[in-house]
Structure formats: C-alpha cells, structure tokens
Design a protein around this motif. Structure first.
Motif, PDB file in Angstrom:
ATOM      1  N   MET A 426      43.621  43.629  35.543  1.00  0.00           N
ATOM      2  CA  MET A 426      44.533  42.554  35.180  1.00  0.00           C
ATOM      3  C   MET A 426      45.816  42.609  36.010  1.00  0.00           C
ATOM      4  N   ASP A 427      46.473  41.491  36.073  1.00  0.00           N
ATOM      5  CA  ASP A 427      47.788  41.389  36.700  1.00  0.00           C
ATOM      6  C   ASP A 427      48.817  41.835  35.652  1.00  0.00           C
ATOM      7  N   GLY A 431      49.811  39.161  32.886  1.00  0.00           N
ATOM      8  CA  GLY A 431      48.836  39.492  31.847  1.00  0.00           C
ATOM      9  C   GLY A 431      47.461  38.912  32.127  1.00  0.00           C
ATOM     10  N   TYR A 432      47.315  38.195  33.249  1.00  0.00           N
ATOM     11  CA  TYR A 432      46.046  37.531  33.539  1.00  0.00           C
ATOM     12  C   TYR A 432      44.961  38.539  33.913  1.00  0.00           C
ATOM     13  N   ILE A 433      43.854  38.468  33.197  1.00  0.00           N
ATOM     14  CA  ILE A 433      42.712  39.343  33.477  1.00  0.00           C
ATOM     15  C   ILE A 433      41.942  38.765  34.648  1.00  0.00           C
ATOM     16  N   LYS A 434      41.711  39.599  35.667  1.00  0.00           N
ATOM     17  CA  LYS A 434      41.079  39.149  36.902  1.00  0.00           C
ATOM     18  C   LYS A 434      39.588  39.486  36.975  1.00  0.00           C
ATOM     19  N   GLY A 658      43.932  53.036  36.408  1.00  0.00           N
ATOM     20  CA  GLY A 658      44.595  52.940  37.699  1.00  0.00           C
ATOM     21  C   GLY A 658      45.648  51.850  37.700  1.00  0.00           C
ATOM     22  N   ILE A 659      46.827  52.149  38.272  1.00  0.00           N
ATOM     23  CA  ILE A 659      47.887  51.135  38.306  1.00  0.00           C
ATOM     24  C   ILE A 659      48.414  50.966  39.730  1.00  0.00           C
ATOM     25  N   THR A 660      48.618  49.721  40.116  1.00  0.00           N
ATOM     26  CA  THR A 660      49.346  49.347  41.327  1.00  0.00           C
ATOM     27  C   THR A 660      50.351  48.286  40.890  1.00  0.00           C
ATOM     28  N   PRO A 661      51.291  47.933  41.734  1.00  0.00           N
ATOM     29  CA  PRO A 661      52.252  46.908  41.323  1.00  0.00           C
ATOM     30  C   PRO A 661      51.614  45.565  40.990  1.00  0.00           C
TER      31      PRO A 661
END
Length: 747
Positions: A426-427, A431-434, A658-661
């Motif tokens: 997700m973004d 909050g948008y799930i990709k 996992g997290i990225t900006p």
C-alpha cells in the motif's frame, strides 16, 4: 374439364375471400389492441423502456481502469455505439435485418414474403433486430405452446414499435449487442464475447472476428468455435458472404478473409480467473456490507445486486503491481514448498505433528465431499470408508492442477502440507492498497489470508514496543545488557522470554542493533520499562483491530493480526506518524455512471513525527545489518528500505514487513494449521519464508519507472529537526561527557 363460373359466382367467391381477409385483419388488429391493453399480460411501461432490465455484470476496475474481474449471473458488460467496430454492426445487419434502417420495428415486406420463401424451401425468420431486442429484454424465454408463442409475438411487435419510437437506430443496435448470448462460460454481450474469444475490445474486432461472433447468435452452442470449429468456420464464411452481398466487403476482401483460420485467443472468464481473485471476493463482501450499513439502494428502494445491476467499482489496485505481486509469489513459493517437503520426507506426521488426527478430521468435516455425502444420507462409517477408497481427484500444484488417483483422506493430508502465502502492498501516504494476494490458489483455497485471516505476528510486533520508548525520548543508540529478563505482576506466573542461542548476541548492545537482530531479552527489557498498556494503546491507534491483551508478551507478538492491519500499522512509520486507513475502494457508479458511493479514508495521528522517523532509522538497521540483510546481499536492494522479520513459536508463521517512503508491504507464510510447520528455524524464519516474496516484488517495481516508485528516495526527516540523537558515535560522546551510563531507560 373446365368449369366456367358465372359473373355472380365470381363476385360471390371474391366477397368470401375479401371477407375472410378483412375478418382476419380485423381479428389481428383486435388482438393487437387487446394485447396493447394487457389482456395477455402487462407490457413494459415508458419507464421500463427507458431503463430496460437485463442482468448486467458489475465490473471491478483497477486504478488505471483495467478490468480486474466481474461479478455476474450473466457475464454481461455494456458498451456504447462508439465502442463498436463497424464490422460488428455491418455483420449484424447483413445477417439479421438487411432493411433495418428502412422499417420502424416491423418489416411487413419481410413478413409477407415468409410464406412464399418457405414454400420454395428458403427458410427465413421474420423478426427484425428490434423485435429480437424486445424478446431479449422483455419477453423472456420463447414459449413452446403455439398460442402463448403467438401472444408473445404480438407483444414483441408492440414493444418493437415502442422501442423504435423511444430510441435511435444506433441505440437499438447497441442495446441488442449488449443483450446477446454468446455461449461459453455464461458470456452475454459483445464486450464479454470479444474479450472471451479474442481478448480484444469490441472496437478492435476485424471483419472475420465480427462475422464469427454474429454467426454464433443463431446458436451459441451449435456454432461454438470451441466445441464445433468446423461449423463455426462455415458459419463465419456464410456471414461474410452476406456482408459482401450488402456491400460491406469487396470480393477481394471476402476471398482473403475466407482463407483465414479462426485465430481464437480464448480467455474463458470465471469468478476464479483474472488478477486479484482473493481481493475481488473480499471486495464483494465489503461492498454488500457497506450498502447494508449505509442504506445505499436504487431509486425504487430495492437493494443493489452486484451480480445483476452493472455497477462499476473503481479500486486502488494497480494492475501492474498486482501482476508483479502474483508473479513474485509464483516464482518463490514453489522453491519454498520444495524446501518444506524435503524436511518432511520420510517423517511420520502422526508422531511429529501435534493433534494430526484431529486436524485431518477437521479437514474432512469441512470438505465439500463430506457435506455432499452427508446430504446423500450416508452414515459416518460409510463416509469414512469413502474417504479411504481411492478415487480420481484433481490436486493443486505450482505447475498447474493435476489429475490423479488417491484416497480422498490423503488429498486432505496433501492440502494440509501445502504452504499458504499472503501479500499486501500500500501507499502509506494515501492509504491506497496497490496489490493484494490473499492466498496461493483461489480455485483451490478460497480463504483470504490478507484481511479475513489473522495469525500470530511474532517479532514484527517488536517495533511497537520500541516506538513507545522512542516517544519517551530514548535514543536508539541506548545500550542495554543482553541478558534474560523476568517480568512479574501480569498474571499468576512470571514471564521470562526465551532467545534462540543461534541468534543470541552477548554483551551490551544498542536498541537499534537489538531490533535489527531481533533480540528477545532486550525487547522484554524495554517492555518492562514502558509497560504493556501504553504499547497496547499504541498498537490500537496504529489500526490493529484484533484483540491485543495488555500483557508483556505482546512485545514478542503473541497476539494475532491480519496482513491488512499490519501493513496499515507499519505505514505509520513511513507516513510521519500518521495512520491513514488502508483503502481499496475509490468510488462506485451505477450502470448509468451516477456515483453512488465515494470513500474517504480515516486519518489518525498515531505517534509524533520524530518517533516515526527514528523508527524508520531503526527498521533500516534490520536490513542494513540484521535479520533482513539478505535483502541487500542476495537480492541487491541497497536503497533505503526498512523492515522487520517475524517468526512465531515452532516456526508456524513467517512474516516480513517492508517499508519504503512510497510503499509499505506485508508478507505472511505458513500452513493452514499452526501445528504443521517447518521443522527448522533456518528455513521457517520470516527471512526465508516471507522476505524473498517482498524482494522479488520490489525488484520488479523498481525496474518499471512508469510506476513512479523511486529507488533512492529516503524517509523525510522532521521539519523541525530531531531532539533524539541517532548518530551512535555522537551519542557515546554525549554519554561520556555527562558521565552517564545506560543502566536503565529511566522514565
């Protein structure tokens, strides 16, 4: 012998003939009148004509307007006239109604010619396209009784005239093509047919493709290009011949097109097919609940039917990212399954799996086979005998379903030993799930593990405890002696967590290193300092909806949560401390394009911006030099990425967050039952069972610049700077300068 009639006899016979003709005409007009006034059943009203009822599939669209799938009773999607290839219109008119543009719903010239043509052996139908549309929309199935069929025909004539008065010829053509049955997999309408048989949109249909589809209208089963390709080919060529006679194709075009094979690109559509099947199943349930809770209904007060009302659901799913997520799972899970199978080769499950017989019984009771046998009145003994008798079965494998002969009870064992995997990305800002992959095979394992299922989260919960410490001003450079910790006062027994000696780091280490290497003793130490209630409260503010008891053990993740909630929680770290509700619905439109629902995500400030940023620094430590380091040395992802591995007791669950900006992703792997698991932590840990799926996904995402996910973007530092020191060399100098020693966190 020739009989010569007198003039008065001729006049008398002519009068009989004319009287018969006039009487039949008057009777016919009378029947039309009484039909019009509803003697043989009500006719559609003006409103019905303006809003003709048809079972129209609801479409689920991705953020880039790709159709992910449909909900339907009849697989029908509508198009406008501008979305039709002229070849389709020409083929239809040439075949079904060559005088379509000249009549007003009923072609009397054609009707009067039918008896003569039938006499010379040329069968011809009398129904115009408009009459066929009337039958498709309002008459239902063709009546078998001759009288009822006659009255049905009268209704069709009246409705056809009404349709011609209400709609243009183009609109009638379009409505007709949107209602036609094309056979395979319940396919209705030219749009679904074009996609099913040729994988194109209706505006791209070539003359031969259009002729094939229009040829099927007469008998979708009889002229099926899948079951009867020779019939379909002959019928296609016949249609193209009619198009040639009407001037829609030249002689040269006809000759060339007749030489072409069918060239099908068959894409049968079912609820199991297409991208994101788990997502679509959950989406349907969520929308049905949404409509009930918010009382969203049609103008007449009746509830919307997703299978019939032709809605358009615009979602946040990115079709390309969804494809990459599914590919990453398909690429890695067969490798992991092989590792799992090797560990269990030659090992008795009866002895080495707790409650294995109970698990098998539960699997048997839940199976469709058991329910069917029970419905047939079979006794328990008969059912068990059936499950122990070899039978022809279809099994899921990563190379495709295979047919085999085995005992049904053994197929349950096989299913129980299949690893499951769930993935959501997700973004964090919107909050948008990709991307959403709820399991490994929707056809075989329907249960969604992203949102509907919860599992113990293990060490992926540790950052929540550390975040409370950071929020209280503690630096990640604070050093703590890595020794066992016992916490009392919560329950009847003291709690002392265990630590795998293979991962144990002796001595005094920083909080950042302790999190990076997932050291249980220090996580427990921090929990003892910050106390369970603040940690529990933070976890709930970060969007975890499952039960989180305020006990010290939540530091090690002994509570259950969904991948959906965990990804949402980790998005707080990447989004400056703000939790933005994970969102997958943008808006819903009715079949006329009216917006009936728009979603606005909830937003909660879960922690301050400084704490969130420091946590991203700590989570990057997991990847730079911790349990997630294979992301760098094996998969080459050296850009700014934070993350956390998680492994639950007995290796029952493997996690990676996992997290990225720009993206936050959660991955879970495990078996259906927690008692069936990897036999070693080396293979069962989240770094091996979940992280690789994330890595393969991110590599694909980064390699596609069109997605806008940039490699070398780092997390934004707070605008007002930091009050907490994260440079550990500078922190040591500060400590030495003040003469302080890290013995306690001190709050």
């Amino acid at each position: 012998m020739i009989i010569k009639l007198a003039p008065q006899d001729i006049r008398r016979y002519n009068w009989y003939i004319w009287r018969t003709v006039i009487g039949c005409l008057a009777l016919f007009i009378l029947l039309l009148i009484v039909t019009y006034f509803g003697l043989f059943g009500s006719l559609p009203t003006f409103r019905d004509l303006e809003n003709p009822k048809s079972n129209q599939a609801t479409e689920v669209l991705s953020s880039d307007k790709t159709v992910l799938g449909t909900y339907y009773i009849q697989n029908r999607s509508s198009v406008t006239f501008s979305q039709l290839s002229p070849n389709v219109v020409n083929a239809l008119i040439a075949t079904e109604d060559s005088r379509f543009y000249e009549h007003s719903g009923i072609d009397f010239q054609r009707v009067l010619s039918i008896p003569l043509l039938n006499l010379i052996g040329k069968k011809q139908g009398g129904s115009t396209i408009t009459q066929q549309l009337a039958k498709n929309l309002f008459s239902g199935e063709v009546a078998r009784n001759p009288f009822f069929r006659f009255t049905q025909k009268l209704k069709e004539w009246i409705i056809a005239v009404k349709l011609e008065r209400r709609y243009t010829k183009q609109e009638i053509i379009t409505m007709y093509l949107n209602t036609v049955d094309f056979g395979a997999y319940n396919t209705f309408g030219i749009k679904s047919a074009a996609r099913t048989y040729f994988n194109v949109t209706p505006d791209k249909l070539s003359p031969d493709q259009a002729a094939l589809l229009i040829g099927m209208v007469k008998g979708p089963g009889y002229y099926s290009p899948i079951r009867h390709p020779d019939r379909a080919l002959n019928r296609r060529n016949l249609i193209m011949g009619l198009m040639n006679k009407q001037g829609f194709l030249s002689d040269g075009q006809l000759a060339d097109l007749k030489q072409k094979p069918l060239n099908l690109n068959f894409n049968p559509i079912s609820h199991n097919d297409g991208p994101a099947p788990y997502f679509r199943a959950v989406l349907k349930q969520e929308i049905q609940k949404l409509f009930r809770d918010l009382n969203i209904a049609k103008s007449d007060g009746t509830p919307y039917d997703l299978d019939r009302d032709g809605l358009k659901i615009y979602t946040t799913i990115d079709a390309t990212m969804q494809q990459y997520a599914e590919e990453a799972q398909r690429e890695y899970m067969p490798i992991l399954q092989a590792q799992f199978n090797d560990q269990w080769k030659g090992v008795s499950r009866w002895k080495n799996v707790k409650n294995f017989k109970l698990l098998l019984d539960q699997g048997m009771y839940r199976s469709d086979r058991y329910k069917q046998l029970q419905a047939e009145g079979k006794s328990e003994d008969e059912i068990r005998q059936n499950f122990n008798t070899p039978d022809s079965l279809e099994l899921f494998t990563w190379k495709g379903n295979v047919d085999t002969v085995m005992k049904p009870i053994d197929s349950i064992v096989y299913s129980k030993m299949m690893l499951r995997n769930a993935f959501m990305s997700m973004d964090p800002t919107t909050g948008y799930i990709k991307a959403w992959v709820g399991g490994t095979s929707f056809e075989n394992f329907k249960y969604d593990q992203v949102k509907m299922g919860t599992r113990q989260v293990g060490s992926t919960a540790k950052p929540f405890t550390y975040a409370v410490a950071i929020e209280n001003g503690i630096s990640p450079c604070t050093e703590v002696e890595n020794v066992p910790v016992t916490i009392t006062g919560y329950g009847s027994e003291p709690w002392t967590p265990k630590q795998s000696m293979g991962d144990f780091i002796p001595g005094s280490i920083t909080l950042r290193k302790a999190l990076g290497y997932s050291q249980n003793y220090i996580a427990a130490y921090v929990m003892n300092e910050v106390k369970p209630v603040p940690v529990m409260e933070l976890i709930k503010k970060m969007g975890i909806t499952s039960n989180v008891p305020p006990y010290p053990s939540i530091a090690l993740g002994v509570f259950d949560a969904s991948v959906f909630d965990m990804a949402g929680a980790y998005s707080v770290f990447a989004n400056h401390g703000t939790w933005t509700e994970p969102t997958f619905i943008l808006r819903i439109e009715d079949k006329n394009g009216n917006v009936i629902y728009t979603h606005t995500p909830k937003v909660v400030q879960a922690m301050d911006e400084q704490t969130a940023y420091v946590m991203t620094y700590m989570l990057k430590g997991v990847i730079e030099d911790g349990t997630g380091s294979r992301l760098r040395y094996k998969y080459g992802l050296t850009n700014p990425i934070g993350g956390k591995t998680g492994t639950t007791q007995d290796n029952s669950d493997g996690w990676f967050m996992g997290i990225t900006p720009q993206l936050v992703t959660g991955v879970w792997t495990g078996c259906e039952d927690r008692d069936i698991h990897f036999r070693s932590t080396r293979l069962g840990e989240g770094a091996n069972s979940a992280l690789p799926v994330f890595a393969l996904f991110m590599k694909k995402v980064y390699d596609n610049p069109a997605l806008g996910i940039k490699r070398n973007v780092d997390f934004d530092a707070p605008k007002n700077g930091l009050n907490i020191t994260i440079d550990c060399d500078a922190y040591k100098q500060q400590q030495q300068g003040t003469g302080e020693v890290d013995k306690k966190l001190g709050f």
